[in-house]
Design a protein around this motif. Structure first.
Motif: not given
Length: 309
Positions: A232-233, A236, A241, A256, A258-259, A261, A280
């Motif tokens: 995911n960019t 969030g 979550e 995962a 993730l960029d 949140f 992260l």
């Protein structure tokens, strides 16, 4: 004795703007809101300077800021996502909202691919193990992406660019995008149910709306292939979550990357911290030297297009 009127103001919700963008805005007084402006900070500066335009980098712009600036005509996003702008309030006040669509597409697509590769190849874990003097060649097995299916939610400028890179890795690319008039070359448009069931990896490239908030949740993750990779960019809020954390811990999600949140910046003690298979990064997908200039220039041009209309 006559006085020269001061320049009209443009508020930038950040501490800086690219010099190339500032050159375009030379006829305006630029007011900076600082590195981490709150909604109250932004509203206060609007009250003080009555800007004709706001260029949004950080923080949220809501109705109080708009009401504090009667001269405000345009809110221009330094990037593509406008979820931090109250668009309903802006429309009600005849204030245009513009986005720098595509300006950071290369940067974000590259970040998404970096996260996908890092997850598939266990880059972070193997690096840590090597630094701790372990040699795991005999026991470690990475995931090979060639021949596997990546499902994209959204094929706008960023998603389409990511798709080209994925095809270069000999991946099959499927996508769900209700707004796409046609599929990018080599991409098969499918419904969401097909995407969940068919994808070995899922990458999110869509804006956050009330309709898709929590799109990836316990129910949809359960319908995915066991061992799916999630990237995911985008925003969030697209992911539930706690549900993702449980899916990683159970093995339903292999890893995962993730960029972005639900709450930013991430605070100490977040449940994702310390999870070995959750990679992260601090929402830096669009933060490159090149994208900084492209987004600044596009945001300035979008603001001027409205102000000079």
């Amino acid at each position: 004795m006559s006085t020269v009127p001061s320049k009209p103001a443009i508020l930038v919700t950040a501490a800086d703007l690219a010099p190339q963008a500032l050159a375009l805005l030379r006829d305006y007084a630029i007011v900076y809101a600082g590195k981490t402006p709150t909604e109250d900070d932004i509203a206060g500066l609007c009250r003080q300077h009555n800007p004709q335009a706001i260029i949004v980098r950080y923080g949220k712009v809501g109705a109080p800021a708009m009401d504090a600036a009667p001269a405000l005509r345009v809110i221009s996003k330094h990037g593509s996502g406008t979820d931090t702008i109250d668009k309903v309030a802006a429309k009600a006040r005849s204030i245009e909202v513009r986005a720098a669509v595509g300006a950071n597409a290369a940067a974000v697509a590259e970040q998404a691919m970096a996260l996908l590769l890092a997850c598939a190849k266990s880059v972070v874990r193997m690096n840590a193990r090597m630094h701790a003097s372990f040699w795991d060649k005999a026991t470690h097995k990475s995931v090979e992406l060639a021949g596997r299916t990546v499902g994209l939610v959204g094929v706008g400028a960023i998603g389409a660019r990511f798709a080209r890179m994925a095809r270069g890795l000999d991946m099959r690319v499927i996508a769900f995008d209700p707004y796409a008039k046609e599929a990018p070359e080599g991409v098969e448009l499918v419904d969401l149910e097909t995407l969940w069931k068919s994808s070995d990896a899922i990458s999110l490239h869509c804006p956050l709306t009330q309709e898709n908030r929590g799109l990836l949740n316990a129910q949809t993750l359960a319908r995915c292939k066991p061992g799916v990779i999630v990237v995911n960019t985008a925003r969030g809020g697209l992911i539930d979550e706690p549900a993702l954390l449980e899916a990683v811990r159970s093995g339903q999600v292999f890893a995962a990357g993730l960029d972005s949140f639900a709450v930013e910046p991430m605070v100490a003690g977040h449940p994702f911290q310390g999870e070995e298979r959750i990679l992260l990064s601090p929402h830096i997908g669009g933060v490159t030297a090149d994208a900084y200039v492209k987004m600044g220039v596009a945001a300035a041009e979008n603001a001027l297009a409205v102000l000079h209309a």
